[in-house]
Enzyme design. Structure first.
Site, PDB file in Angstrom:
ATOM      1  N   SER A  40     -45.929  28.857  30.574  1.00 36.89           N
ATOM      2  CA  SER A  40     -44.974  28.569  31.993  1.00 36.89           C
ATOM      3  C   SER A  40     -44.520  27.285  31.803  1.00 36.89           C
ATOM      4  O   SER A  40     -45.050  26.255  31.595  1.00 36.89           O
ATOM      5  CB  SER A  40     -45.996  28.514  33.202  1.00 36.89           C
ATOM      6  OG  SER A  40     -46.649  29.962  33.258  1.00 36.89           O
ATOM      7  N   MET A  59     -48.201  22.565  32.502  1.00 35.52           N
ATOM      8  CA  MET A  59     -47.998  23.755  31.825  1.00 35.52           C
ATOM      9  C   MET A  59     -49.016  24.806  31.507  1.00 35.52           C
ATOM     10  O   MET A  59     -50.226  24.126  31.670  1.00 35.52           O
ATOM     11  CB  MET A  59     -47.337  23.540  30.336  1.00 35.52           C
ATOM     12  CG  MET A  59     -46.870  24.816  29.533  1.00 35.52           C
ATOM     13  SD  MET A  59     -46.357  24.102  27.998  1.00 35.52           S
ATOM     14  CE  MET A  59     -44.878  23.254  28.259  1.00 35.52           C
ATOM     15  N   CYS A  60     -49.056  26.153  31.696  1.00 34.67           N
ATOM     16  CA  CYS A  60     -50.036  27.027  31.570  1.00 34.67           C
ATOM     17  C   CYS A  60     -49.669  28.216  30.541  1.00 34.67           C
ATOM     18  O   CYS A  60     -48.600  28.203  30.319  1.00 34.67           O
ATOM     19  CB  CYS A  60     -50.621  27.513  32.691  1.00 34.67           C
ATOM     20  SG  CYS A  60     -49.695  28.763  33.594  1.00 34.67           S
ATOM     21  N   THR A  61     -50.747  28.818  30.119  1.00 33.62           N
ATOM     22  CA  THR A  61     -50.421  30.021  29.392  1.00 33.62           C
ATOM     23  C   THR A  61     -50.703  31.172  30.144  1.00 33.62           C
ATOM     24  O   THR A  61     -51.554  31.369  31.191  1.00 33.62           O
ATOM     25  CB  THR A  61     -51.401  30.271  28.076  1.00 33.62           C
ATOM     26  OG1 THR A  61     -52.790  29.969  28.593  1.00 33.62           O
ATOM     27  CG2 THR A  61     -51.320  29.156  27.168  1.00 33.62           C
ATOM     28  N   THR A  77     -53.840  31.052  32.587  1.00 35.71           N
ATOM     29  CA  THR A  77     -55.119  29.989  32.334  1.00 35.71           C
ATOM     30  C   THR A  77     -54.239  28.729  32.401  1.00 35.71           C
ATOM     31  O   THR A  77     -53.474  28.389  31.655  1.00 35.71           O
ATOM     32  CB  THR A  77     -55.673  30.300  31.020  1.00 35.71           C
ATOM     33  OG1 THR A  77     -56.415  31.549  30.893  1.00 35.71           O
ATOM     34  CG2 THR A  77     -56.791  29.082  30.997  1.00 35.71           C
TER      35      THR A  77
END
Length: 185
Positions: A40, A59-61, A77
């Site tokens: 993201s 930022m995330c996955t 996550t």
């Protein structure tokens, strides 16, 4: 009087429906190509939670997989304080390819999710119209296969978010982090 009120309500509903219908969907959408790992990169929203939490976001996955019945399992996550939090959502496919619905039992909200544009290998732009008892809101997400995107893609995200009525203080390029990135397989 009653007829006037019904006319006004009808026009308001028609306006809301046509606003949702004005959000484009990726032509020739290929769901299998959307699966896999995404980062993201950008988030834009006019919701109250976004305004309150914006300064904490990173930022995330997100891992997208297809379920046996053709829906999307979306697992994100992200760092929250010194922990990694994982959220699972089931996006139910709708009749139009590239359009999904999601109901959040936690927040009591309904989401109309549209994959606006993607080239599947680099980026995906996703718009969500959210209906909640406290009122409607809009969210735009920019996903990337890598932790960085070209300035042109970032500008397209900003431009599209503005087209959805979001202001510059409601648009965020998420700060990069290595925290929680290895945990998402």
């Amino acid at each position: 009087m009653q007829a006037t009120l019904l006319s006004v309500l009808g026009l308001a509903l028609l306006g809301a429906l046509s606003a949702q219908d004005s959000i484009p969907i990726q032509s020739d959408f290929q769901q299998d190509k959307l699966t896999g790992r995404w980062y993201s990169i950008g988030l834009a929203s006019n919701s109250n939670w976004f305004k309150e939490k914006r300064h904490l976001m990173k930022m995330c996955t997100t891992i997208i997989t297809t379920t046996a019945d053709g829906n999307l399992e979306v697992t994100s996550t992200y760092p929250k304080g010194d922990q990694c939090v994982t959220r699972n959502s089931l996006y139910t496919k709708m009749e139009q390819p590239g359009r999904f619905s999601y109901a959040s039992p936690r927040w009591g909200s309904k989401h109309d999710i549209r994959v606006v544009e993607t080239n599947y290998e680099e980026y995906a732009l996703v718009a969500t119209q959210i209906s909640k008892s406290t009122g409607p809101s809009t969210m735009v997400l920019l996903y990337s296969r890598t932790k960085e995107l070209s300035p042109e893609r970032l500008e397209r995200f900003t431009q599209f978010s503005r087209e959805q009525g979001l202001t510059d203080d409601e648009i965020l390029i998420l700060p990069q982090t290595d925290k929680c990135m290895a945990d998402a397989a």
